[in-house]
Design an enzyme around this catalytic site. Structure first.
Site, PDB file in Angstrom:
ATOM      1  N   SER A 139       6.132   4.741   5.107  1.00  0.00           N
ATOM      2  CA  SER A 139       4.966   5.539   4.729  1.00  0.00           C
ATOM      3  C   SER A 139       4.496   5.158   3.323  1.00  0.00           C
ATOM      4  O   SER A 139       3.297   5.133   3.051  1.00  0.00           O
ATOM      5  CB  SER A 139       5.281   7.022   4.805  1.00  0.00           C
ATOM      6  N   ARG A 175       0.764   3.627   3.271  1.00  0.00           N
ATOM      7  CA  ARG A 175      -0.251   4.492   2.671  1.00  0.00           C
ATOM      8  C   ARG A 175      -1.110   3.703   1.685  1.00  0.00           C
ATOM      9  O   ARG A 175      -2.340   3.750   1.744  1.00  0.00           O
ATOM     10  CB  ARG A 175       0.434   5.648   1.947  1.00  0.00           C
ATOM     11  N   ASN A 199      -5.110   2.651   2.524  1.00  0.00           N
ATOM     12  CA  ASN A 199      -6.210   3.121   1.678  1.00  0.00           C
ATOM     13  C   ASN A 199      -6.969   1.957   1.058  1.00  0.00           C
ATOM     14  O   ASN A 199      -8.206   1.965   1.016  1.00  0.00           O
ATOM     15  CB  ASN A 199      -5.668   4.021   0.576  1.00  0.00           C
TER      16      ASN A 199
END
Lengths: 273, 68
Positions: free
Chosen positions: A196, A200, A204
């Site tokens: 994660s 992440r 993004n």
């Protein structure tokens, strides 16, 4: 403006985006080296070290100048974060957090440079592809996440001992009567952390880059016909808006990466879970 | 965990925690299947466990941020 539509079909749009998302690489398969990612990330790291070193050398006790003030405020900011969310004492954590924050921020910042500028300069000196933002290459965030994961494992074993760490695997979510499920669950949980963390940041940044490319395509459509220049003001407005918003995004992502690193390492340092 | 002053900010990651728990469950299951040659068994079990664990973790995170 972009040099988007050199051809005159819809395929050129796809080509434009794909061209921008292709790394300059050598080697094949598992041993592919993304030269642009490596070069830019290392160059930014060197920049960070050199500028930081200069500020440290010229630092004064008295009233600091503008840039020293700025660097000191970053240092203080990171220090507060570490103090807030890291229990105990470890001299490695604050420098690590500072490095991660500044480096990730700098790599993300490459996103704010006009999407076509550096690839265009790259074609002048003979580089067919140039992917400017290192964090939009999955390898960079995952490498950093795996490094943090390795540190977490190291400190888990160092602080709790191998037995203590394995005990966490045995008894952690459901108590001692569901050992097989506990092992699996804790293993999943541990693997989910770096996954994660890396995904992440990558997600993004990749999405932000893609939006920049799409906005650049609006003006690039003018290459098909001057009539399409009516989209140019829209491109300027959209680009500016997304740019301003993206400053927030890159800072937030660098911040979250840093905070989660501190939190994960903090969890590795606490004996009771 | 000592008291953290910004649990609210960390909740940004709640969605990714859920998905990455599921993904890592499937990943682990896939690897175990590859190792033991029992094609769909582990990937289904561990995927389901990751799903449950992800929900549990997010639920705990949202109800009690101190737990992390």
């Amino acid at each position: 403006m972009s040099q988007a539509a050199e051809g005159s079909s819809g395929a050129s749009t796809v080509e434009y985006i794909q061209h921008h998302l292709t790394n300059l690489s050598v080697g094949e398969g598992f041993m592919t080296w993304h030269l642009d990612t490596m070069f830019i990330s290392i160059a930014l790291g060197v920049l960070m070290v050199v500028v930081g070193g200069r500020v440290a050398r010229n630092a004064t006790d008295g009233v600091p100048g503008g840039f020293q003030n700025f660097v000191e405020s970053i240092l203080e900011f990171v220090q507060t974060q570490v103090k807030d969310s890291f229990p105990g004492h470890n001299p490695l954590i604050a420098p690590l957090a500072l490095t991660i924050f500044v480096w990730v921020w700098l790599m993300n910042f490459m996103d704010l440079i006009p999407v076509d500028l550096l690839p265009l300069i790259g074609t002048w000196i003979g580089l067919p592809y140039l992917k400017v933002v290192p964090t939009t290459d999955l390898n960079t965030p995952m490498a950093m996440a795996l490094f943090v994961f390795a540190l977490v494992l190291f400190y888990n074993i160092k602080v709790k001992g191998l037995g203590g760490y394995l005990k966490m695997f045995l008894f952690h979510p459901f108590g001692k009567f569901a050992m097989p499920a506990n092992i699996v669950m804790t293993a999943i949980e541990e693997i989910a952390k770096p996954l994660s963390l890396g995904l992440r940041l990558f997600g993004n940044m990749f999405a932000g880059e893609l939006v920049f490319l799409l906005i650049a395509l609006l003006g690039g459509a003018a290459a098909l016909g001057a009539g399409l220049l009516i989209w140019f003001p829209l491109q300027v407005v959209l680009d500016l808006a997304w740019l301003l918003f993206h400053i927030l995004v890159i800072t937030l992502q660098a911040f979250i990466f840093m905070v989660l690193t501190i939190v994960y390492l903090g969890m590795a340092h606490t004996t009771d879970h | 965990m000592s008291e953290s002053k910004k649990p609210g900010l960390l909740l940004i990651g709640a969605g990714q925690i859920l998905t990455s728990m599921i993904v890592s469950g499937f990943l682990l299951g896939y690897l175990l299947d590859l190792y033991f040659g029992t094609q769909p068994i582990f990937i289904l079990i561990l995927g389901g466990l990751g799903f449950i664990g992800g929900f549990l973790k997010v639920y705990r995170l949202l109800t009690d941020p101190e737990l992390q």
